[in-house]
Motif scaffolding. Structure first.
Motif, PDB file in Angstrom:
ATOM      1  N   UNK A 110      40.803   3.612  67.274  1.00 27.37           N
ATOM      2  CA  UNK A 110      40.105   4.637  68.061  1.00 27.37           C
ATOM      3  C   UNK A 110      41.000   5.841  68.360  1.00 27.37           C
ATOM      4  N   UNK A 111      42.273   5.761  67.985  1.00 27.58           N
ATOM      5  CA  UNK A 111      43.233   6.792  68.372  1.00 27.58           C
ATOM      6  C   UNK A 111      43.320   7.908  67.334  1.00 27.58           C
ATOM      7  N   UNK A 112      43.504   9.132  67.785  1.00 30.05           N
ATOM      8  CA  UNK A 112      43.725  10.241  66.848  1.00 30.05           C
ATOM      9  C   UNK A 112      45.127  10.168  66.260  1.00 30.05           C
ATOM     10  N   UNK A 163      50.178   8.302  63.617  1.00 24.86           N
ATOM     11  CA  UNK A 163      49.402   8.367  62.375  1.00 24.86           C
ATOM     12  C   UNK A 163      49.678   7.207  61.427  1.00 24.86           C
ATOM     13  N   UNK A 164      50.662   6.358  61.733  1.00 20.96           N
ATOM     14  CA  UNK A 164      51.001   5.256  60.840  1.00 20.96           C
ATOM     15  C   UNK A 164      50.322   3.961  61.238  1.00 20.96           C
ATOM     16  N   UNK A 165      50.814   2.858  60.668  1.00 17.54           N
ATOM     17  CA  UNK A 165      50.298   1.537  61.002  1.00 17.54           C
ATOM     18  C   UNK A 165      51.055   0.989  62.214  1.00 17.54           C
ATOM     19  N   UNK A 166      50.320   0.559  63.218  1.00 14.50           N
ATOM     20  CA  UNK A 166      50.942   0.022  64.431  1.00 14.50           C
ATOM     21  C   UNK A 166      51.565  -1.339  64.138  1.00 14.50           C
ATOM     22  N   UNK A 167      52.764  -1.549  64.639  1.00 11.68           N
ATOM     23  CA  UNK A 167      53.433  -2.840  64.524  1.00 11.68           C
ATOM     24  C   UNK A 167      53.113  -3.662  65.768  1.00 11.68           C
ATOM     25  N   UNK A 209      50.779   5.244  76.315  1.00 10.20           N
ATOM     26  CA  UNK A 209      51.299   6.027  75.193  1.00 10.20           C
ATOM     27  C   UNK A 209      50.500   7.312  75.029  1.00 10.20           C
ATOM     28  N   UNK A 210      49.173   7.195  75.084  1.00 17.33           N
ATOM     29  CA  UNK A 210      48.313   8.367  74.935  1.00 17.33           C
ATOM     30  C   UNK A 210      48.655   9.425  75.984  1.00 17.33           C
ATOM     31  N   UNK A 211      48.860   8.980  77.216  1.00 16.92           N
ATOM     32  CA  UNK A 211      49.131   9.903  78.326  1.00 16.92           C
ATOM     33  C   UNK A 211      50.614  10.252  78.450  1.00 16.92           C
ATOM     34  N   UNK A 222      38.767   3.269  76.044  1.00 17.90           N
ATOM     35  CA  UNK A 222      39.258   2.895  74.719  1.00 17.90           C
ATOM     36  C   UNK A 222      38.674   1.559  74.273  1.00 17.90           C
ATOM     37  N   UNK A 223      38.666   0.570  75.166  1.00 20.57           N
ATOM     38  CA  UNK A 223      38.128  -0.736  74.786  1.00 20.57           C
ATOM     39  C   UNK A 223      36.626  -0.654  74.535  1.00 20.57           C
ATOM     40  N   UNK A 224      35.933   0.201  75.294  1.00 23.30           N
ATOM     41  CA  UNK A 224      34.495   0.371  75.094  1.00 23.30           C
ATOM     42  C   UNK A 224      34.215   0.999  73.732  1.00 23.30           C
ATOM     43  N   UNK A 225      35.005   2.003  73.356  1.00 23.81           N
ATOM     44  CA  UNK A 225      34.831   2.648  72.045  1.00 23.81           C
ATOM     45  C   UNK A 225      35.106   1.680  70.902  1.00 23.81           C
ATOM     46  N   UNK A 226      36.000   0.728  71.157  1.00 24.50           N
ATOM     47  CA  UNK A 226      36.332  -0.268  70.131  1.00 24.50           C
ATOM     48  C   UNK A 226      35.304  -1.391  70.061  1.00 24.50           C
ATOM     49  N   UNK A 227      34.367  -1.424  71.006  1.00 29.16           N
ATOM     50  CA  UNK A 227      33.320  -2.437  70.993  1.00 29.16           C
ATOM     51  C   UNK A 227      33.611  -3.662  71.823  1.00 29.16           C
TER      52      UNK A 227
END
Length: 266
Positions: A76-78, A83-87, A133-135, A201-206
């Motif tokens: 869900x993140x821009x 921009x990479x793969x999260x570890x 992290x976003x903020x 964020x969790x709502x957007x992810x379902x």
């Protein structure tokens, strides 16, 4: 001479603050003194150290479960966030906690899986941590600490210059004031902000945002009698968090209801 030094110091502080001014996702003013590259490098070093010092879970069921949840959240993140793969690493440790770092790092302790009883509650925690992290809360905390440290040094120098008596008492009061009037409320503000970012964020992810409230009911039960009073804590009380989450639940549910392909992480 002292007056000139004082005004020059204040001018430098004002320049730093104005040049580093930013705005959080909720519209709150921030001071960010460090670059994204600096934070990513620090995160990489810290995360690698943790992986070498803390036992990592070798249970594929736990790992796949957490990775599945984290994947749905981070999708869900821009790219501006990372921009990479999260570890994602699951640490075999009894504490009920998790964290996220700039540069795409997420750690979840197995103790959390004992308190968060389903995928939605785990998603609430991961969403909250990614919200930090976003903020850019890590940058903000480091920046504030740097300014407080510089302020303490300037205060100490001024007291020396004027041969002020009881310097130790004054500096102790400065430290206590910085802790309880600045750092702790500031941390609680970060936690509340991340709760709201994570809820959306969790709502957007379902994931069902209502489970975030149940998570904090579980957390409160697990920490009964152990938590300090809110004014002396870096975190809001569970009651405060539940109240704030419920106040923002309607908009989160509207987002959640629009998600057609909801996750099934098991």
């Amino acid at each position: 001479m002292l007056s000139k030094i004082k005004h020059l110091t204040l001018g430098i502080f004002a320049f730093i603050i104005l040049s580093a001014c930013s705005t959080s996702p909720t519209g709150r003013s921030q001071i960010l003194l460090f670059s994204d590259n600096q934070l990513s490098q620090m995160s990489e070093q810290t995360f690698n150290a943790m992986k070498s010092e803390i036992k990592i879970s070798n249970k594929s069921i736990e790992n796949n479960y957490v990775i599945c949840i984290a994947k749905h959240i981070t999708q869900q993140l821009p790219d501006s966030v990372f921009s990479g793969n999260w570890e994602v690493v699951v640490f075999d440790d009894p504490q009920a906690n998790a964290f996220a770092m700039p540069g795409g790092k997420i750690g979840v302790y197995t103790g959390l899986l004992e308190v968060a009883s389903n995928q939605h509650q785990v998603a609430a925690v991961i969403g909250h941590e990614v919200g930090h992290v976003i903020a850019q809360h890590g940058n903000e905390r480091m920046s504030r600490s740097a300014l407080i440290s510089a302020g303490a040094q300037a205060t100490s120098a001024a007291l020396d210059a004027y041969n002020v008596e009881n310097k130790a008492t004054i500096m102790q009061a400065f430290g206590i004031g910085a802790q309880y009037l600045g750092i702790l409320p500031f941390s609680r503000e970060h936690e509340s902000e991340s709760d709201l970012i994570g809820l959306e964020l969790m709502a957007r992810a379902g994931f069902d945002p209502r489970e975030s409230v149940q998570l904090w009911i579980n957390m409160s039960a697990a920490n009964e009698g152990k938590a300090p009073p809110e004014w002396a804590s870096t975190h809001p009380s569970s009651e405060t968090r539940i109240r704030q989450l419920n106040a923002n639940m309607s908009s989160a549910l509207s987002i959640y209801d629009e998600v057609s392909n909801k996750p099934t992480c098991k």
